[in-house]
Scaffold this motif. Structure first.
Motif, PDB file in Angstrom:
ATOM      1  N   TRP A 160      99.377  25.488   4.164  1.00 42.52           N
ATOM      2  CA  TRP A 160      99.345  24.417   3.088  1.00 42.52           C
ATOM      3  C   TRP A 160      97.927  24.201   2.624  1.00 42.52           C
ATOM      4  O   TRP A 160      97.490  24.057   1.511  1.00 42.52           O
ATOM      5  CB  TRP A 160      99.866  23.049   3.694  1.00 42.52           C
ATOM      6  CG  TRP A 160      99.891  21.807   2.781  1.00 42.52           C
ATOM      7  CD1 TRP A 160     100.776  21.660   1.732  1.00 42.52           C
ATOM      8  CD2 TRP A 160      98.928  20.647   2.808  1.00 42.52           C
ATOM      9  NE1 TRP A 160     100.387  20.285   1.088  1.00 42.52           N
ATOM     10  CE2 TRP A 160      99.295  19.790   1.724  1.00 42.52           C
ATOM     11  CE3 TRP A 160      97.996  20.450   3.610  1.00 42.52           C
ATOM     12  CZ2 TRP A 160      98.414  18.776   1.437  1.00 42.52           C
ATOM     13  CZ3 TRP A 160      97.113  19.246   3.356  1.00 42.52           C
ATOM     14  CH2 TRP A 160      97.498  18.462   2.322  1.00 42.52           C
ATOM     15  N   LEU A 161      96.944  24.060   3.906  1.00 39.02           N
ATOM     16  CA  LEU A 161      95.693  23.715   3.669  1.00 39.02           C
ATOM     17  C   LEU A 161      94.751  24.958   2.887  1.00 39.02           C
ATOM     18  O   LEU A 161      94.097  24.731   2.049  1.00 39.02           O
ATOM     19  CB  LEU A 161      94.777  23.348   5.087  1.00 39.02           C
ATOM     20  CG  LEU A 161      93.753  22.682   5.159  1.00 39.02           C
ATOM     21  CD1 LEU A 161      93.927  21.188   4.483  1.00 39.02           C
ATOM     22  CD2 LEU A 161      93.070  22.499   6.503  1.00 39.02           C
ATOM     23  N   LEU A 218      89.285  17.451  -0.608  1.00 38.05           N
ATOM     24  CA  LEU A 218      89.821  18.444   0.194  1.00 38.05           C
ATOM     25  C   LEU A 218      90.030  17.762   1.612  1.00 38.05           C
ATOM     26  O   LEU A 218      91.161  17.846   2.330  1.00 38.05           O
ATOM     27  CB  LEU A 218      89.223  19.590   0.419  1.00 38.05           C
ATOM     28  CG  LEU A 218      89.570  20.747  -0.543  1.00 38.05           C
ATOM     29  CD1 LEU A 218      88.788  21.845  -0.463  1.00 38.05           C
ATOM     30  CD2 LEU A 218      91.050  21.521  -0.120  1.00 38.05           C
ATOM     31  N   ARG A 261      95.534  24.316  -0.484  1.00 39.57           N
ATOM     32  CA  ARG A 261      94.739  23.138  -1.181  1.00 39.57           C
ATOM     33  C   ARG A 261      93.353  23.739  -1.280  1.00 39.57           C
ATOM     34  O   ARG A 261      92.677  23.514  -2.236  1.00 39.57           O
ATOM     35  CB  ARG A 261      94.699  22.262   0.043  1.00 39.57           C
ATOM     36  CG  ARG A 261      95.888  21.257  -0.105  1.00 39.57           C
ATOM     37  CD  ARG A 261      96.411  20.859  -1.295  1.00 39.57           C
ATOM     38  NE  ARG A 261      95.529  19.978  -2.055  1.00 39.57           N
ATOM     39  CZ  ARG A 261      95.724  19.779  -3.188  1.00 39.57           C
ATOM     40  NH1 ARG A 261      96.686  20.062  -4.015  1.00 39.57           N
ATOM     41  NH2 ARG A 261      94.702  19.009  -3.924  1.00 39.57           N
ATOM     42  N   ILE A 262      92.663  24.526  -0.267  1.00 39.59           N
ATOM     43  CA  ILE A 262      91.452  25.144  -0.142  1.00 39.59           C
ATOM     44  C   ILE A 262      91.225  26.229  -1.504  1.00 39.59           C
ATOM     45  O   ILE A 262      90.244  25.970  -2.313  1.00 39.59           O
ATOM     46  CB  ILE A 262      91.079  25.783   0.921  1.00 39.59           C
ATOM     47  CG1 ILE A 262      90.820  24.919   2.132  1.00 39.59           C
ATOM     48  CG2 ILE A 262      89.692  26.541   0.655  1.00 39.59           C
ATOM     49  CD1 ILE A 262      90.546  25.424   3.333  1.00 39.59           C
ATOM     50  N   ASP A 293      92.808  15.247   1.941  1.00 39.21           N
ATOM     51  CA  ASP A 293      93.956  16.214   2.151  1.00 39.21           C
ATOM     52  C   ASP A 293      94.153  16.430   3.637  1.00 39.21           C
ATOM     53  O   ASP A 293      95.274  16.521   4.380  1.00 39.21           O
ATOM     54  CB  ASP A 293      93.956  17.461   1.286  1.00 39.21           C
ATOM     55  CG  ASP A 293      94.365  16.934  -0.270  1.00 39.21           C
ATOM     56  OD1 ASP A 293      94.842  15.832  -0.113  1.00 39.21           O
ATOM     57  OD2 ASP A 293      94.083  17.902  -0.959  1.00 39.21           O
ATOM     58  N   ALA A 294      93.113  17.281   4.087  1.00 37.52           N
ATOM     59  CA  ALA A 294      93.305  17.866   5.541  1.00 37.52           C
ATOM     60  C   ALA A 294      93.456  16.770   6.503  1.00 37.52           C
ATOM     61  O   ALA A 294      94.220  16.580   7.342  1.00 37.52           O
ATOM     62  CB  ALA A 294      91.894  18.403   5.818  1.00 37.52           C
ATOM     63  N   THR A 338      94.214   9.090   0.948  1.00 38.46           N
ATOM     64  CA  THR A 338      93.898   9.569  -0.381  1.00 38.46           C
ATOM     65  C   THR A 338      93.516   8.688  -1.533  1.00 38.46           C
ATOM     66  O   THR A 338      92.660   9.179  -2.318  1.00 38.46           O
ATOM     67  CB  THR A 338      95.270  10.229  -0.582  1.00 38.46           C
ATOM     68  OG1 THR A 338      95.872  10.928   0.395  1.00 38.46           O
ATOM     69  CG2 THR A 338      95.091  11.425  -1.672  1.00 38.46           C
ATOM     70  N   ALA A 395      97.088  15.378   6.376  1.00 38.50           N
ATOM     71  CA  ALA A 395      97.794  16.484   7.162  1.00 38.50           C
ATOM     72  C   ALA A 395      97.784  16.436   8.378  1.00 38.50           C
ATOM     73  O   ALA A 395      98.719  16.491   8.984  1.00 38.50           O
ATOM     74  CB  ALA A 395      97.345  17.913   6.581  1.00 38.50           C
ATOM     75  N   PRO A 422     100.981  23.379   8.234  1.00 37.58           N
ATOM     76  CA  PRO A 422     100.048  22.884   7.723  1.00 37.58           C
ATOM     77  C   PRO A 422      98.854  23.732   7.426  1.00 37.58           C
ATOM     78  O   PRO A 422      98.319  23.597   6.399  1.00 37.58           O
ATOM     79  CB  PRO A 422      99.646  21.847   9.094  1.00 37.58           C
ATOM     80  CG  PRO A 422     100.465  22.093  10.144  1.00 37.58           C
ATOM     81  CD  PRO A 422     101.661  23.117   9.553  1.00 37.58           C
ATOM     82  N   ALA A 423      98.588  24.908   8.093  1.00 37.64           N
ATOM     83  CA  ALA A 423      97.748  25.617   8.005  1.00 37.64           C
ATOM     84  C   ALA A 423      97.725  26.369   6.612  1.00 37.64           C
ATOM     85  O   ALA A 423      96.838  26.433   5.731  1.00 37.64           O
ATOM     86  CB  ALA A 423      97.490  26.796   9.157  1.00 37.64           C
TER      87      ALA A 423
END
Lengths: 321, 289, 665
Positions: free
Chosen positions: A8-9, A302, A12-13, A305-306, A245, A309, A5-6
């Protein structure tokens, strides 16, 4: 798929930052390059060419575009969003004050619309095929596309002019808190609620219908669980996660709505500030306004999304499946 | 007796599926949407010839008259007949919104088809641009651009068209990627079809449906945006009978109870967007079946 | 004592677009307490609807239009909400076909299993203890670890065990199993079937097993009902019904299966002409009349009544004419045996490997596979999911390039890795028939366009193209009227015929068939297999036939290759691969398929907890599941390939000690 997840985040960032960069280029191009001669635009067609040139030099408008852009971005990073042409003052305080007002209005709208639309969507799904379902579905479908100024007119006529229940001006009186101002915010929030309601309700309905027909729901029913437990633990849990979302994706429509609603109800938010700047051709103010609402939208996406997740259980190990 | 022989003879007729067009026509939403949009389209084409009053003729003596037998929808601040103006006012929006949609659909479909089939860097850049535009409030971008370029119908058309193009491209691209994942594309490659033939002969016919749905959805948003912009003062100028403009002009007097000066324009705007949206939903349903 | 499940004259209809479609009509049967009842039918026959209707679980659009359901004497359609919930909490359970969808993705396994106990009144801690015990009972070794997992983290076989555990938690009277093993690999399926049978013995639960697989039903059930187009056309004791069917549909279904051990040179497969009707289409007479050899005017106009044959029932006007039909009418032209002359190979695959990159990891889909394919020969490629079968096909076709070092030769000439770089003649030489015709045929085009386009690309013009099109159409037994139709107007079987015609259109040297019948109904499969064998014989085409179904492969293949996790474990002439000596994995596959002559204890392999592959295996890829592994040797040292008489086996175990098929006496 291999990312945790990290990672992925982080991706995204970085996409968010890239989006922000492209946005700044678009805004800069729209606000500083395309209008052409800034000095002429400010001083008007009759001004002395020497005065125009002097103003251009003073504003830095005679230098290469890339240099101007870098200056502009560096300024923003130092908190300097530019000088308003209209007010001859830094734009930052205007923007910040207006954003704070708009956030309050948006918050009132969201507090109303989120439970309402999710509730309606879930209710329609649970009673699908019935009259309630058809009414909610049709309302969702139609209300989403009616422009805010049309609904505003309707609520003003209904609640403000005929019934006289609520004030039709939302102008913030100095010294009032959110609660004191609340009665002025309800009416302008309604058009925003109407526009946002449809899409969220439809997505909530679709998610719930899917979960209701899922085999895991049948499994839960066959365990002999009570209807309430089945719906709460098995249906809604899976049906409503994507709604986060969906709500976040509505932010850009919400901002568009703010422009219309704030000017109609004479509310000093970011929307009316942008509109006023547009009419006054106050480019620094306009740019700062567009950039700040764009940045807000990116941030909201964002965050959603976070959150999604974080709430999604157990990332899939290996090659998935 | 070999059964294979019988097999060739009595292959039963498959029940033919009802055609999509027939499904569409049977849908109530489609009929209602088509009726509404059709009405306004006719009004835009022929309305000004048929209306009882000249939409531009002022009559200060009868200003702000409530609805009556003579003026069905009443008159505005200048005494102009609101019924005639509402009918005539459909023309601007029904010119600008469809043209903007058409532009956005054509450019967007080309981009989406190219992005989906070419992939690579082109697709990546397209993806980023789409992400930026999705995160931007259309109205706000439009304000910036209209101020920068100067407001005119042509600017509005190009602007909305260009803002829609990446959104259409996103839909088309997703549809194209869905098609590419299907085996028939690989089969065509194996048979030696050229890339262009695969793009236009194999893939394109299958994404036309989603394109049509997306275009109709976009038309709804285009009407929404054009109406909002003219309400905000970036549309046709006075004395145009445009709905958004009419509401902006008369909004100041409604506190005095002159509800008819804005209500009929508002209802007209609402009916048009709802009509377009009903069409879009019916198309979507028919294609999804 | 009342029956565990009694269904009387049940009818169910679905509403779709304002029309009622009757999907079940007049279905009656009963399952005694502790009994095992099998419901057999093809897709669309209404078997899943029957299961859902029995438990009052029909989806919103479905409605009971007639009949009664009784579970242990109680009627779910009469009970109030509380009674229904008590019935479900204590007495009935169901296991669904797709375990991934039947488990709630957002709750842990432990939560979901324990929930089944909490409903019965156990407190949380006790419920969890019992859940662990139940998971162990369904032979899950690491029960504690599974409890903490989410469904997505488990393999399909493991998920299905969890569902069984949940279903059995309440010690129900009645358990409905809807295709519980469909979609699982053969070896996993065999294990689960053993488990289901064992648990029924231990708990005495009555089972209703729904399946399209006659073999599974025959192994697990005492009575069988055959559903066709929403009617229970035949019903009776399993052994009698399968050995001596009394309905033309049951008979046709049984005869059209490639019976174990049957080969194409022993004759064609019997086929049922035509296709099952779409669900809910109203019929005047007998639902099967359109496809029945016995059908006459009476069958087409007058619906048959149930004929009681003493403990069994058939829905046919002419029950007495069926036994004679079963004996001696299935005669057809045998396929000429293919002589394997020592001619040069058409295809030589040399050391083919393929590594995919998934994120930062490399996944080996195929490692070091070599084989040859002779002219006119059929090579059967067998393996479970993830074995690399489809990757191999894609490599041969040039859709993906093999890793450096691999080579494919056509008539001795190396081929370019990618189809785009191959010459037109080379591209024409290799064609494919895919599993799913819906995906393989462009739905935008007519049949004429689909086949004609290939002919045009093959260089045929004008009259020659027309003639060839007509020939092809006749060869796959389509009719000229089909030319103007689009894929969505055709049934699955017809679509696959179009795909086959397209594959053979350019007179290819090699046709690769990737599971060409596994998306089709059983009654349609036989005709497609016959067609492939015919075409291959008439055109002398070499074929690579990929399938997970051993009896289908045995019917068609001259040689067989067995793949496991990208490695070729065994390759050789079909008879030798079936006779043995076998690779231990092949042995497990054969045992799972229940090949005849199997008298010994079944060979089972353990399924892994997760469906993921272990990386960094230096030894045999099968060692972790192998029932005969030799300690650390198999884990660390790659096994040698030992060949004798053209039959190669990759194993450490000496050839003489490998398993043999038991003698078929």
């Amino acid at each position: 798929m291999q990312d945790g997840p990290a990672a992925w985040l982080a991706r995204r960032i970085s996409f968010g930052l890239l989006t922000l960069f492209l946005l700044s280029v678009v805004v800069f191009a729209g606000g500083q390059l395309l209008p052409g001669d800034v000095g002429r635009a400010i001083l008007g067609p009759l001004a002395d060419p020497r005065a125009v040139a002097a103003l251009d030099r003073q504003l830095g408008a005679d230098r290469p575009a890339v240099m101007q852009y870098l200056d502009w971005v560096l300024g923003i990073l130092h908190g300097n969003l530019g000088q308003s042409l209209e007010f001859r003052a830094p734009v930052s305080p205007f923007i910040l004050g207006a954003l704070a007002h708009s956030l309050r209005l948006a918050a009132v709208a969201l507090v109303m619309v989120v439970p309402l639309s999710i509730g309606a969507g879930v209710l329609a799904a649970l009673r699908r095929g019935t009259l309630i379902d058809r009414v909610i579905s049709l309302a969702g479908l139609s209300l989403t596309v009616i422009p805010e100024f049309v609904t505003s007119i309707l609520v003003i006529l209904l609640f403000g002019v005929w019934l006289r229940w609520l004030p039709i001006s939302a102008t913030w009186r100095a010294g009032t808190g959110l609660l004191g101002q609340l009665d002025h915010l309800i009416l302008p929030a309604i058009p925003l609620v109407v526009v946002l309601f449809g899409y969220i309700a439809r997505m909530a309905r679709a998610g719930t219908v899917e979960a209701l027909e899922a085999d895991y729901t049948r499994t839960a029913i066959l365990k002999g669980l009570s209807g309430a437990v089945v719906i709460r633990r098995h249906v809604l849990r899976n049906a409503l996660l994507p709604t986060i979302t969906v709500i976040a994706a509505q932010t850009s429509y919400l901002v568009g709505g703010l422009v219309v609603v704030e000017s109609l109800f004479r509310y000093q938010g970011i929307g009316s500030l942008i509109l006023a700047a547009a009419h006054a051709r106050d480019f620094p103010m306009l740019e700062a306004g567009v950039l700040s609402v764009g940045a807000m939208t990116i941030a909201v996406t964002l965050l959603a999304d976070a959150l999604t997740a974080f709430l999604t259980p157990a990332p899939v190990p290996g090659e998935g499946g | 007796m070999s059964r294979e022989v019988i097999a060739a003879g009595v292959v039963p007729e498959e029940a033919p599926q009802p055609s999509r067009w027939r499904l569409l026509r049977r849908s109530g939403g489609f009929r209602a949407g088509a009726a509404i949009v059709g009405f306004w389209a006719l009004a835009a084409l022929f309305g000004p010839m048929l209306v009882p009053w000249n939409p531009f003729a002022t009559d200060p003596l009868h200003a702000l008259a409530p609805p009556s037998a003579a003026h069905w929808f009443g008159t505005d601040q200048l005494g102009r007949d609101i019924f005639s103006r509402v009918i005539a006012g459909s023309r601007d929006i029904l010119t600008i919104a469809p043209l903007a949609t058409l532009l956005g659909t054509i450019v967007g479909s080309a981009l989406g088809l190219a992005g989906g089939t070419l992939g690579g860097a082109f697709d990546f850049v397209l993806g980023r641009i789409i992400e930026v535009l999705v995160s931007l409030p259309l109205i706000v971008v439009a304000l910036l651009a209209l101020v920068a370029f100067g407001a005119s119908p042509a600017t509005t058309i190009v602007l909305i068209g260009l803002v829609f193009a990446p959104l259409v491209a996103r839909t088309v691209r997703a549809a194209v990627l869905g098609e590419i994942a299907l085996d028939y594309v690989a089969a065509a490659e194996l048979c030696g079809e050229s890339r262009l033939a695969i793009m236009f002969v194999e893939i394109l016919p299958n994404v036309l449906g989603p394109v049509l749905v997306e275009a109709t959805v976009r038309l709804g948003y285009a009407v929404f945006a054009v109406a909002s912009l003219s309400f905000l003062g970036f549309g046709p100028g006075p004395p145009s009978p445009d709905w958004g403009l009419a509401i902006a002009e008369n909004y100041g007097v409604i506190a005095g109870g002159y509800w008819w000066t804005v209500s009929f324009d508002a209802a007209a705007t609402a009916s048009l967007v709802v009509g377009v949206n009903l069409l879009a939903e019916a198309l979507h349903q028919a294609l999804a079946s | 004592m009342s029956a565990a499940l009694a269904i009387e004259n049940l009818s169910v209809a679905y509403r779709a677009r304002g029309e009622e479609r009757e999907v079940l009509r007049g279905v009656s049967f009963a399952v005694p307490a502790g009994g095992a009842y099998g419901l057999v039918g093809e897709s669309g026959s209404g078997k899943s609807t029957l299961a859902l209707a029995a438990l009052r679980l029909l989806p919103g659009a479905g409605r009971l239009t007639g009949g009664r359901v009784r579970i242990d004497g109680r009627e779910p359609y009469v009970l109030d909400a509380g009674g229904l919930r008590r019935l479900r909490a204590h007495d009935v359970s169901m296991v669904f076909q797709n375990p991934a969808r039947a488990l709630n993705p957002s709750l842990t396994i432990g939560r979901q299993v324990a929930e089944a106990y909490e409903v019965l009144g156990w407190r949380r801690a006790e419920a969890e203890e019992r859940a662990v015990a139940m998971l162990e009972r369904v032979r899950i070794a690491a029960a504690a670890r599974v409890m903490a997992s989410y469904p997505r983290q488990l393999s399909g076989g493991m998920q299905q065990r969890v569902l069984l555990a949940m279903a059995l938690a309440k010690d129900p009277l009645l358990l409905v199993l809807d295709e519980p093993t469909t979609g699982l690999d053969a070896t996993v399926e065999a294990e689960l079937i053993d488990l289901i049978a064992a648990l029924r013995g231990e708990l005495g639960t009555a089972h209703v097993l729904i399946s399209h697989n006659l073999g599974v039903v025959a192994r697990l059930c005492r009575r069988v009902g055959v559903l066709y187009a929403g009617r229970l056309v035949e019903e009776g004791p399993a052994a009698a019904l399968l050995a001596d069917p009394r309905h033309p549909y049951t008979l046709g279904l049984l005869q059209s299966l490639p019976s174990p051990g049957r080969r194409k040179d022993q004759g064609r497969l019997a086929t049922i002409p035509g296709f099952p009707p779409p669900p809910g289409r109203p019929t005047e007479g007998c639902v099967f009349a359109a496809r029945c050899v016995l059908a006459d005017q009476r069958c087409r106009t007058e619906p048959p009544a149930a004929v009681d044959l003493g403990g069994r029932v058939s829905l046919c006007h002419y029950v007495e004419r069926i036994p004679p039909l079963a004996h001696g009418t299935i005669r057809g032209v045998a396929f000429a045996p293919v002589g394997r002359a020592p001619t040069p190979a058409v295809i030589e695959a040399v050391r083919l490997s393929k590594t995919y990159r998934v994120g930062r990891r490399a996944v080996r889909a195929l490692s070091d596979v070599s084989f040859t394919l002779g002219p006119g020969e059929t090579l059967g490629l067998v393996g479970e999911s993830g074995s690399g079968k489809t990757t191999l096909a894609r490599l041969l076709l040039g859709l993906v390039a093999p890793d450096i070092g691999g080579e494919i030769r056509l008539d001795g000439v190396p081929l370019a890795a990618l189809a785009a770089n191959r010459g037109a003649a080379e591209r024409k030489a290799l064609r494919i028939v895919l599993q799913d015709p819906d995906s393989a045929l462009n739905r935008a085009h007519t049949v004429r366009h689909l086949i004609g386009r290939v002919l045009r690309l093959a260089g045929l013009q004008g009259a020659a193209r027309k003639r060839r099109l007509a020939e092809l159409l006749a060869a796959v037994r389509l009719e000229p009227r089909h030319l103007a139709e689009r894929p969505r107007q055709l049934s699955g079987g017809l679509k696959q015929r179009v795909a086959i015609a397209r594959a053979f259109a350019g007179e290819p040297r090699v046709v690769i068939c990737d599971e060409p019948t596994s998306a089709l109904d059983l009654s349609v499969q036989a005709a497609i297999l016959n067609l492939l064998a015919d075409l291959q014989r008439d055109h002398g085409t070499s074929t690579i036939f990929i399938s997970h179904d051993l009896s289908v492969v045995r019917f068609l293949a001259d040689r067989i290759a067995v793949l496991y996790r990208g490695c070729l474990m065994e390759i050789g002439p079909a008879e030798q691969v079936f006779a043995g000596p076998h690779h231990p994995y092949t042995e497990a596959l054969l045992s799972a398929a229940g090949m005849p002559g199997e008298r010994r204890a079944p060979v089972r392999v353990a399924s892994t907890l997760q469906g993921t592959r272990e990386d960094g295996v230096t030894g045999c890829v099968f060692h972790a599941r192998c029932p005969r592994r030799l300690g650390s040797l198999c884990k660390t040292v790659a096994p040698p390939v030992v060949e004798a008489d053209g039959h190669a086996i990759r194993c450490h175990i000496p050839r003489g000690e490998l398993g043999l098929a038991a003698s078929p006496d």
